[in-house]
Write a protein that holds these residues in place. Structure first.
Motif, PDB file in Angstrom:
ATOM      1  N   THR A 332       0.708  -1.251   0.077  1.00 27.36           N
ATOM      2  CA  THR A 332      -0.104   0.052  -0.212  1.00 27.36           C
ATOM      3  C   THR A 332       0.828   1.467  -0.055  1.00 27.36           C
ATOM      4  N   ALA A 333       0.315   2.113  -0.680  1.00 21.87           N
ATOM      5  CA  ALA A 333       1.245   3.733  -0.559  1.00 21.87           C
ATOM      6  C   ALA A 333       1.300   4.089   0.825  1.00 21.87           C
ATOM      7  N   GLU A 334       0.458   3.783   1.732  1.00 25.96           N
ATOM      8  CA  GLU A 334       0.794   4.272   3.382  1.00 25.96           C
ATOM      9  C   GLU A 334       1.879   3.483   3.726  1.00 25.96           C
ATOM     10  N   ALA A 335       2.151   1.886   3.542  1.00 24.12           N
ATOM     11  CA  ALA A 335       3.157   1.432   4.055  1.00 24.12           C
ATOM     12  C   ALA A 335       4.504   1.949   3.356  1.00 24.12           C
ATOM     13  N   VAL A 336       4.557   2.045   2.071  1.00 28.82           N
ATOM     14  CA  VAL A 336       5.725   2.312   1.224  1.00 28.82           C
ATOM     15  C   VAL A 336       6.128   3.833   1.803  1.00 28.82           C
ATOM     16  N   ALA A 337       5.293   4.545   2.214  1.00 30.56           N
ATOM     17  CA  ALA A 337       5.794   5.936   2.856  1.00 30.56           C
ATOM     18  C   ALA A 337       6.804   6.098   3.992  1.00 30.56           C
ATOM     19  N   THR A 338       6.792   4.745   4.486  1.00 31.74           N
ATOM     20  CA  THR A 338       7.422   4.665   5.755  1.00 31.74           C
ATOM     21  C   THR A 338       8.790   3.936   5.775  1.00 31.74           C
TER      22      THR A 338
END
Length: 400
Positions: A332-338
């Motif tokens: 997910t984009a949210e996980a990749v952002a971290t």
């Protein structure tokens, strides 16, 4: 007593317990001479301007009145026989009325200037209060000044942006310190447990296996410490930049991870086109190696692929890029952002149970630091069919 013991005690200050001997003190503030407040200075400026303007107007009228005829004037109406006021009487009356007018103008200037200055400086007071709150550690506060755009709203927006960046930086530092402590504590705790078990039952131990496990645990701690030192060095000392080719550094990185790719059963596909830039060849190679390690270790269990390309960026001809795309689980984009956060892995802070695929959660953080040192941009996006696409963008030689 030897000669060393005969030296004066002043030459050997005590250094034990430095935390208790050096209490924490705040940095003293610079003493400034006392002056009038900005509001009072603005008030006096407004008042001085108003009184000066009134005085000049009165002076112009007074000078003009001195040129009227200096003989008795009579009324043009025959019914009135009394003489009109003389020039001297008119000037005297003018000065008297002007004095009262200037006094009233001074009072109006002081009161009006005080109110106007307070209204003008009110946003500055809000900014000052926010600065004091930020100095005390409350970085979540925002001024959010409303109204039309002017110097104060520009200053307020810039201050809010600075607070947001400071808050993000401090929170990242706190997370980094907490995660680093946890990661460094884990191998030490494992080592202590193994040693305690061995000490409790020396005869029942497989010493060869124990030594191997201790060596592996110790090596993990060394790798974490070295990665932390490398990350710290990148944040303090700017690297030496020379003309180089990103494709060359990527080719060397591919050769370094070739055996690891075969061990994991991952197919490497490379399309290395010239990508001239100005950078540090060693750091660029390290960035490419870290991207490849991340792509190999977070791939499919079997039959995975990794695609590597270099060359000019089609959207920005003055920049070059390195793209590493791997197969793997859907992200997910949210996980990749971290992912560039230190010690944050694809599954959070949990390391893989497979020693070959287990990382420290610092690889992409080091790549991000290397990219910042080269004034570049690191973009991480989920691949449409699963896995991750990492794009490293660097300025071309013309931009330098």
């Amino acid at each position: 007593m030897n000669e060393r013991d005969k030296r004066p005690r002043a030459e050997h200050p005590r250094t034990e317990h430095p935390r208790t001997e050096r209490p924490r003190t705040e940095r003293p503030r610079t003493e400034r001479p006392r002056r009038l407040t900005a509001r009072m200075r603005l008030t006096l400026s407004y008042t001085l301007f108003a009184v000066t303007a009134g005085t000049l107007s009165l002076a112009v009228v007074y000078v003009g009145m001195r040129y009227i005829p200096n003989y008795p004037l009579t009324s043009s109406n025959p019914r009135y026989r009394s003489d009109a006021p003389s020039r001297q009487e008119i000037l005297h009356s003018l000065l008297t009325a002007g004095g009262y007018a200037l006094a009233l103008l001074t009072a109006v200037g002081v009161i009006g200037g005080w109110l106007i200055a307070g209204r003008v400086l009110r946003p500055l007071q809000d900014i000052t209060r926010a600065a004091h709150r930020a100095a005390s550690g409350a970085l979540e506060h925002r001024i959010a000044l409303t109204g039309p755009r002017d110097e104060f709203t520009d200053l307020s927006d810039a201050f809010d942006e600075m607070l947001a960046r400071l808050q993000h930086s401090f929170e990242a530092q706190q997370r980094f310190a907490a995660n680093a402590s946890h990661e460094l504590r884990t191998p030490l705790a494992i080592t202590r447990t193994m040693l305690q078990v061995a000490a409790a039952d020396p005869a029942g131990q497989d010493w060869g296996r124990l030594v191997t496990r201790l060596q592996d645990t110790n090596q993990r701690g060394i790798e974490i410490s070295e990665a932390l030192l490398q990350l710290a060095d990148l944040g303090h000392a700017p690297p030496e930049l020379t003309p180089t080719d990103l494709a060359t550094a990527t080719g060397e990185a591919l050769a370094a991870v070739h055996d690891e790719a075969e061990a994991f059963g991952v197919t490497l596909t490379a399309d290395l086109r010239p990508a001239p830039t100005t950078g540090n060849p060693v750091l660029l190679r390290q960035a490419a190696v870290n991207l490849l390690h991340n792509a190999l270790r977070h791939n499919l269990p079997t039959g995975g692929h990794v695609t590597v390309t270099t060359g000019p960026d089609p959207r920005q001809p003055d920049r070059v890029r390195l793209t590493v795309t791997n197969t793997g689980p859907q992200l997910t984009a949210e996980a990749v952002a971290t992912f560039t956060e230190p010690f944050l892995r694809g599954r959070g802070r949990t390391a893989s149970t497979d020693p070959a695929r287990r990382g420290h959660g610092l690889g992409l953080a080091i790549v991000a630091a290397i990219t910042d040192a080269h004034h570049g941009d690191l973009r991480l996006t989920p691949a449409p069919t699963g896995g991750l696409r990492a794009t490293l963008l660097l300025p071309g030689p013309a931009e330098r």
